[in-house]
Design a protein around this motif. Sequence first.
Motif, PDB file in Angstrom:
ATOM      1  N   ARG B  21       0.843  -1.196   0.000  1.00  0.00           N
ATOM      2  CA  ARG B  21       0.000   0.000   0.000  1.00  0.00           C
ATOM      3  C   ARG B  21       0.878   1.246   0.000  1.00  0.00           C
ATOM      4  NH1 ARG B  21      -4.983  -0.963   3.986  1.00  0.00           N
ATOM      5  NH2 ARG B  21      -5.802   0.468   2.427  1.00  0.00           N
ATOM      6  N   VAL B  22       0.507   2.225  -0.820  1.00  0.00           N
ATOM      7  CA  VAL B  22       1.299   3.453  -0.829  1.00  0.00           C
ATOM      8  C   VAL B  22       1.138   4.167   0.509  1.00  0.00           C
ATOM      9  CG1 VAL B  22       1.141   3.742  -3.316  1.00  0.00           C
ATOM     10  CG2 VAL B  22      -0.584   4.800  -1.841  1.00  0.00           C
ATOM     11  N   TYR B 242      14.540   0.291   9.010  1.00  0.00           N
ATOM     12  CA  TYR B 242      13.767   0.431  10.248  1.00  0.00           C
ATOM     13  C   TYR B 242      13.744  -0.903  10.995  1.00  0.00           C
ATOM     14  CZ  TYR B 242      12.107   4.205   7.230  1.00  0.00           C
ATOM     15  OH  TYR B 242      12.024   5.250   6.364  1.00  0.00           O
ATOM     16  N   ASP B 243      12.556  -1.251  11.535  1.00  0.00           N
ATOM     17  CA  ASP B 243      12.466  -2.512  12.264  1.00  0.00           C
ATOM     18  C   ASP B 243      12.360  -3.721  11.325  1.00  0.00           C
ATOM     19  OD1 ASP B 243      10.111  -1.028  11.862  1.00  0.00           O
ATOM     20  OD2 ASP B 243       8.970  -2.272  13.232  1.00  0.00           O
ATOM     21  N   GLY B 244      12.540  -3.505  10.034  1.00  0.00           N
ATOM     22  CA  GLY B 244      12.629  -4.607   9.097  1.00  0.00           C
ATOM     23  C   GLY B 244      14.074  -4.915   8.715  1.00  0.00           C
ATOM     24  N   SER B 245      15.035  -4.284   9.414  1.00  0.00           N
ATOM     25  CA  SER B 245      16.445  -4.435   9.036  1.00  0.00           C
ATOM     26  C   SER B 245      16.950  -5.861   9.201  1.00  0.00           C
ATOM     27  CB  SER B 245      17.319  -3.471   9.861  1.00  0.00           C
ATOM     28  OG  SER B 245      16.909  -2.136   9.648  1.00  0.00           O
ATOM     29  N   GLY B 246      16.509  -6.517  10.270  1.00  0.00           N
ATOM     30  CA  GLY B 246      16.973  -7.881  10.520  1.00  0.00           C
ATOM     31  C   GLY B 246      16.494  -8.832   9.437  1.00  0.00           C
ATOM     32  N   GLU B 247      15.228  -8.722   9.111  1.00  0.00           N
ATOM     33  CA  GLU B 247      14.688  -9.618   8.093  1.00  0.00           C
ATOM     34  C   GLU B 247      15.357  -9.357   6.732  1.00  0.00           C
ATOM     35  OE1 GLU B 247      10.410  -9.537   7.832  1.00  0.00           O
ATOM     36  OE2 GLU B 247      10.493 -10.698   5.950  1.00  0.00           O
ATOM     37  N   GLY B 261       8.925   6.859   0.223  1.00  0.00           N
ATOM     38  CA  GLY B 261       8.560   7.235  -1.134  1.00  0.00           C
ATOM     39  C   GLY B 261       8.561   6.030  -2.066  1.00  0.00           C
ATOM     40  N   GLY B 262       9.100   4.903  -1.570  1.00  0.00           N
ATOM     41  CA  GLY B 262       9.088   3.675  -2.356  1.00  0.00           C
ATOM     42  C   GLY B 262      10.448   3.271  -2.890  1.00  0.00           C
ATOM     43  N   GLY B 263      11.462   4.070  -2.619  1.00  0.00           N
ATOM     44  CA  GLY B 263      12.798   3.744  -3.101  1.00  0.00           C
ATOM     45  C   GLY B 263      13.628   2.983  -2.087  1.00  0.00           C
ATOM     46  N   ILE B 264      14.595   2.226  -2.597  1.00  0.00           N
ATOM     47  CA  ILE B 264      15.627   1.618  -1.747  1.00  0.00           C
ATOM     48  C   ILE B 264      16.940   1.734  -2.494  1.00  0.00           C
ATOM     49  CG2 ILE B 264      16.426  -0.436  -0.510  1.00  0.00           C
ATOM     50  CD1 ILE B 264      13.619  -1.562  -0.560  1.00  0.00           C
ATOM     51  N   GLY B 285       6.766   0.024   6.325  1.00  0.00           N
ATOM     52  CA  GLY B 285       7.086   1.238   5.605  1.00  0.00           C
ATOM     53  C   GLY B 285       8.160   1.062   4.547  1.00  0.00           C
ATOM     54  N   ASN B 286       8.483  -0.172   4.219  1.00  0.00           N
ATOM     55  CA  ASN B 286       9.490  -0.435   3.187  1.00  0.00           C
ATOM     56  C   ASN B 286       8.808  -0.914   1.902  1.00  0.00           C
ATOM     57  OD1 ASN B 286      11.765  -0.004   4.961  1.00  0.00           O
ATOM     58  ND2 ASN B 286      11.225  -1.946   5.947  1.00  0.00           N
ATOM     59  N   SER B 287       9.394  -0.601   0.764  1.00  0.00           N
ATOM     60  CA  SER B 287       8.824  -1.001  -0.527  1.00  0.00           C
ATOM     61  C   SER B 287       8.720  -2.520  -0.601  1.00  0.00           C
ATOM     62  CB  SER B 287       9.724  -0.488  -1.660  1.00  0.00           C
ATOM     63  OG  SER B 287       9.281  -1.037  -2.891  1.00  0.00           O
ATOM     64  N   LEU B 288       7.506  -3.009  -0.743  1.00  0.00           N
ATOM     65  CA  LEU B 288       7.287  -4.451  -0.779  1.00  0.00           C
ATOM     66  C   LEU B 288       7.955  -5.055  -2.016  1.00  0.00           C
ATOM     67  CD1 LEU B 288       5.741  -6.703   0.752  1.00  0.00           C
ATOM     68  CD2 LEU B 288       3.803  -6.260  -0.731  1.00  0.00           C
ATOM     69  N   GLY B 289       7.686  -4.427  -3.147  1.00  0.00           N
ATOM     70  CA  GLY B 289       8.284  -4.923  -4.370  1.00  0.00           C
ATOM     71  C   GLY B 289       9.783  -4.682  -4.403  1.00  0.00           C
ATOM     72  N   GLY B 290      10.206  -3.592  -3.834  1.00  0.00           N
ATOM     73  CA  GLY B 290      11.629  -3.262  -3.807  1.00  0.00           C
ATOM     74  C   GLY B 290      12.444  -4.322  -3.093  1.00  0.00           C
ATOM     75  N   ILE B 291      11.962  -4.725  -1.904  1.00  0.00           N
ATOM     76  CA  ILE B 291      12.677  -5.765  -1.160  1.00  0.00           C
ATOM     77  C   ILE B 291      12.696  -7.062  -1.957  1.00  0.00           C
ATOM     78  CG2 ILE B 291      12.591  -7.238   0.887  1.00  0.00           C
ATOM     79  CD1 ILE B 291      11.555  -4.877   2.469  1.00  0.00           C
ATOM     80  N   ALA B 292      11.555  -7.398  -2.553  1.00  0.00           N
ATOM     81  CA  ALA B 292      11.479  -8.656  -3.293  1.00  0.00           C
ATOM     82  C   ALA B 292      12.438  -8.644  -4.493  1.00  0.00           C
ATOM     83  CB  ALA B 292      10.040  -8.897  -3.744  1.00  0.00           C
ATOM     84  N   MET B 293      12.516  -7.485  -5.184  1.00  0.00           N
ATOM     85  CA  MET B 293      13.456  -7.397  -6.309  1.00  0.00           C
ATOM     86  C   MET B 293      14.900  -7.567  -5.842  1.00  0.00           C
ATOM     87  SD  MET B 293      11.952  -4.504  -8.932  1.00  0.00           S
ATOM     88  CE  MET B 293      11.597  -3.196  -7.780  1.00  0.00           C
TER      89      MET B 293
END
Lengths: 306, 306, 306, 306
Positions: B21-22, B242-247, B261-264, B285-293
Amino acid sequence: MINSVLETVIQQVRPLARQGRVATYIPELGKQDPDLLGIAMASVQGEVWTAGDWDRKFTMQSISKVVSLGLAMVEIGEERVFSRVGVDPTADPFNSIMRLEMVAPHRPQNPLINAGAIVTLSLLPHGEARERFEAVRDLARRLTGSQDLNLDEAVYLSEKETSDRNRSLAYFMRSVGVLEGDIEDILDSYFMQCSLSVNARDLAVMGATLASGGVNPFTGERVLPSKVCRVLRALMATCGLYDGSGEFAVRVGVPAKSGVGGGIVASVPMRYGIGVFGPALDPKGNSLGGIAMLEKLSQELSLRVL
Amino acid sequence: MINSVLETVIQQVRPLARQGRVATYIPELGKQDPDLLGIAMASVQGEVWTAGDWDRKFTMQSISKVVSLGLAMVEIGEERVFSRVGVDPTADPFNSIMRLEMVAPHRPQNPLINAGAIVTLSLLPHGEARERFEAVRDLARRLTGSQDLNLDEAVYLSEKETSDRNRSLAYFMRSVGVLEGDIEDILDSYFMQCSLSVNARDLAVMGATLASGGVNPFTGERVLPSKVCRVLRALMATCGLYDGSGEFAVRVGVPAKSGVGGGIVASVPMRYGIGVFGPALDPKGNSLGGIAMLEKLSQELSLRVL
Amino acid sequence: MINSVLETVIQQVRPLARQGRVATYIPELGKQDPDLLGIAMASVQGEVWTAGDWDRKFTMQSISKVVSLGLAMVEIGEERVFSRVGVDPTADPFNSIMRLEMVAPHRPQNPLINAGAIVTLSLLPHGEARERFEAVRDLARRLTGSQDLNLDEAVYLSEKETSDRNRSLAYFMRSVGVLEGDIEDILDSYFMQCSLSVNARDLAVMGATLASGGVNPFTGERVLPSKVCRVLRALMATCGLYDGSGEFAVRVGVPAKSGVGGGIVASVPMRYGIGVFGPALDPKGNSLGGIAMLEKLSQELSLRVL
Amino acid sequence: MINSVLETVIQQVRPLARQGRVATYIPELGKQDPDLLGIAMASVQGEVWTAGDWDRKFTMQSISKVVSLGLAMVEIGEERVFSRVGVDPTADPFNSIMRLEMVAPHRPQNPLINAGAIVTLSLLPHGEARERFEAVRDLARRLTGSQDLNLDEAVYLSEKETSDRNRSLAYFMRSVGVLEGDIEDILDSYFMQCSLSVNARDLAVMGATLASGGVNPFTGERVLPSKVCRVLRALMATCGLYDGSGEFAVRVGVPAKSGVGGGIVASVPMRYGIGVFGPALDPKGNSLGGIAMLEKLSQELSLRVL
């Protein structure tokens, strides 16, 4: 050449290391000589270098959490482990209980803090404390390639007697449903794995096994799947030195795990394992001399991966 | 070859990315098209590859914290910066205030959470918001090699109007003495740097500059000292999502920094920089698609350093 | 007889009172003479007794929260007020923000801590800061029977300039949706009501009006419904002295509310109101001499209700 | 007349009371009939009135904390008790551990939350669990004037088996030095005192004894010094219903203490004691019907002291 680098590193670090203090909350650990300093390095090609008190035995303490986590991932699968324990770094001290109460679903943040390690151990499909411990010990022996890895009875008994905080954590977790089973039995295996006795060389080989993706370069045995090693190294990099993990990443820049016994295992992917030992700790519970040795070695040999 | 890898990665990730979600807490960000997906990769030798919506502009948001932190380390020195801000990873969300109250000395845990970034900005020796912003923007231009890096006025004004939490953080920090100066002016420069407009290719070049140790592979300019780049990469590795750094460390295993903004931006030391863009976010708050890519690319090209 | 009791109480308390410290976080309050001590007592039958510096003016500070809460209950109803603010005592200091973040639904615990008082003020159906303030001031005048209740401009301006913590609280509350409206305007009325100037006799009459169930014994006017007075007295008994409320209940045993200006209003149901003044505070922000005077008076005249 | 008031109160409250839920975290408590409702009232002149299921036995649970605190103040002195336990109301639930970790010096906030009651018990100068329990039981017998106050074995064993949270609290407190001694033995006496079996009439007499300043109006025995009764009543008024204490003060306005067994003891100084029983609880662990009965009785007979 590397041997002389190791010797130099020990000499340079010695004055600083003396400013640390041995752990005293476990009385038996308090008896260690604060002046000891040892280092060993092993390559994924099967070379090994040592210096200082590399052959002094000490207990793994929290370093054993890497072993039991690896075991749990192999035995019950990564997915089941991480449905019960998070992978989040944390700025809380290693024995914090607060966040468990505060943040539903009361899951320990990661498997390298005490709460998470205790839950991980409880998930192992073994009957009793002694069996659970022996499974961890056997994996530790295969990771280090040393059959001479045994329980330090004195430390074990000392831990068992002075473990109010860990008991509190365990009972709390059972009260909120994140931990199941016989608390005293689970803790017993936890104290045993913490009391496994190793030397710096053992840790260097263990680090090299993790670095190689799971094959022990000395025995040639595949000890862990490479996927499990990736998870272990990632957690070591982000959570391996308690609330000192961030500073360690800045200063040293390699995955590592410390224990209050004074040891640190480091793993440079595809290249080296390193074991350091210095029982005088910094205020966060990490070996003061150990970190300093790793920092110098990382600079000297360009080991950073970050 | 790499171009086709990038194309494939985008195709594979598209169905997942749509489940994000944006960001809506900044109204202007909520207008983004959630289906956008872009990726770019740059090598430290000066090659570049792109796919998808790589040339769509979006705002840096938290990615700008890497730039201002680098600037602060250059302008006032690493030591002064880290006397005011910690380097500890944290399991708290990006805008948490709690720990600031709870833990004396009330220092933000690290410079990549909002509190820490605001303090870092306040330390810059520039007169006013606009000057502070321009110094950050200029460094961002040199890191990305793009002169076309400008303020997105609409997002900036939107942020400024809906920034209660950041105001609360800033006033709190001044009340406990960790932040000094004109709050509205400091926040103004913070909102401006967050609203810097980039594309995925810009981030890829920025990542490559950090990966190379500070020399922009396209312009050839030394933009930052290598020591500063090491600190930035270490903080990205432990606190970048953020708190998704470990994963992220487990799944991808490379230093990176995300923005809502959706960038990584990711930085593979000595090898590559990568920029990804996908405005649909996960709950952290992290780009879902960005992490997957990044995860797929990391596997495909063996980019892991952990 | 009561006059001499009051005189004696002041003499006995004087040495202790000097050990307190005037509030310094609002610079203007820091200018008060720490040796001042005043006391006044008023019966619900309309008698009044005074001693010491009973006619020295000081600002109400948190005592004004009782007035604005009474006003809000009258104007918008008890139910609407307590849908936005709790009635829970708290062991946190008066300006704590932590619990607001920690505990959903982020509602301030009670209307006598800063966060709760700011929310209460925001609920008043008045246009702007000045009108909101004047409504509070008018109720204060009727409670005390004094027309001579005015804004202390110097203190007001001093508060306004040094209110980072309150600003932080307010912005935080708006960010989580518990506070609505123009923050600066709401805070402005908060600083004004805190800066209302009274003397110990005014507080004694106010306490007597609350004790009588809402009828001012001196003017004969019904100022508040008796149900509202019951709520105010109950909250004063459990939350009236910040995190010193429990100790005050043990030592004194009557409903009371303190302010960092050095005043305390006490209300003995059906019997007396008491106003004390001593600007030297204890570490919790309550008048050191004021509490001691109330304790002695409570013993001497059997005022305890608990 | 009072008998008919009590009957009416029960009738009025019955529909509401049914909406509560019996405590289930102690399995044996979960077996109680949620429809039971009993009430008794005793004057300091030695009159007594009863209605409903006033003679049904239930366990004191947290109400026993008042007894053991009274005992500790008598046996070792108020000062020593309150050097180890605070007197602060708290907005945390009754079994919270968080604040113990967060706030140095890690002292329980007050003796009426579990942590505080456990510490209080540990201070009693008695050899073992059974002796400690018998001393509490004997004081309870003298406060209630009933020799028929005994341990409910089934509840005691049930508590003992399901007390992970209390174990966690106790071990935590020993780990930070606020609790000393044999944890299992201390907890054993705590579970025993919680399992003391009383009826509503017993609580009414206990409340009247506290109301009279320590003399049991039925036996004529001075059971506690009046100073100790003052402290107990003050703590009941501010902390007696866990995090529901503030609301209770607003609605009822008299000192009281609840237990998850469904009982509440109230004490109107110089006038009455009241005992209510209704095992269906509200979400905060207080008797839903019990609070409602006390509220109606307080209005009907003008019992409020606040």
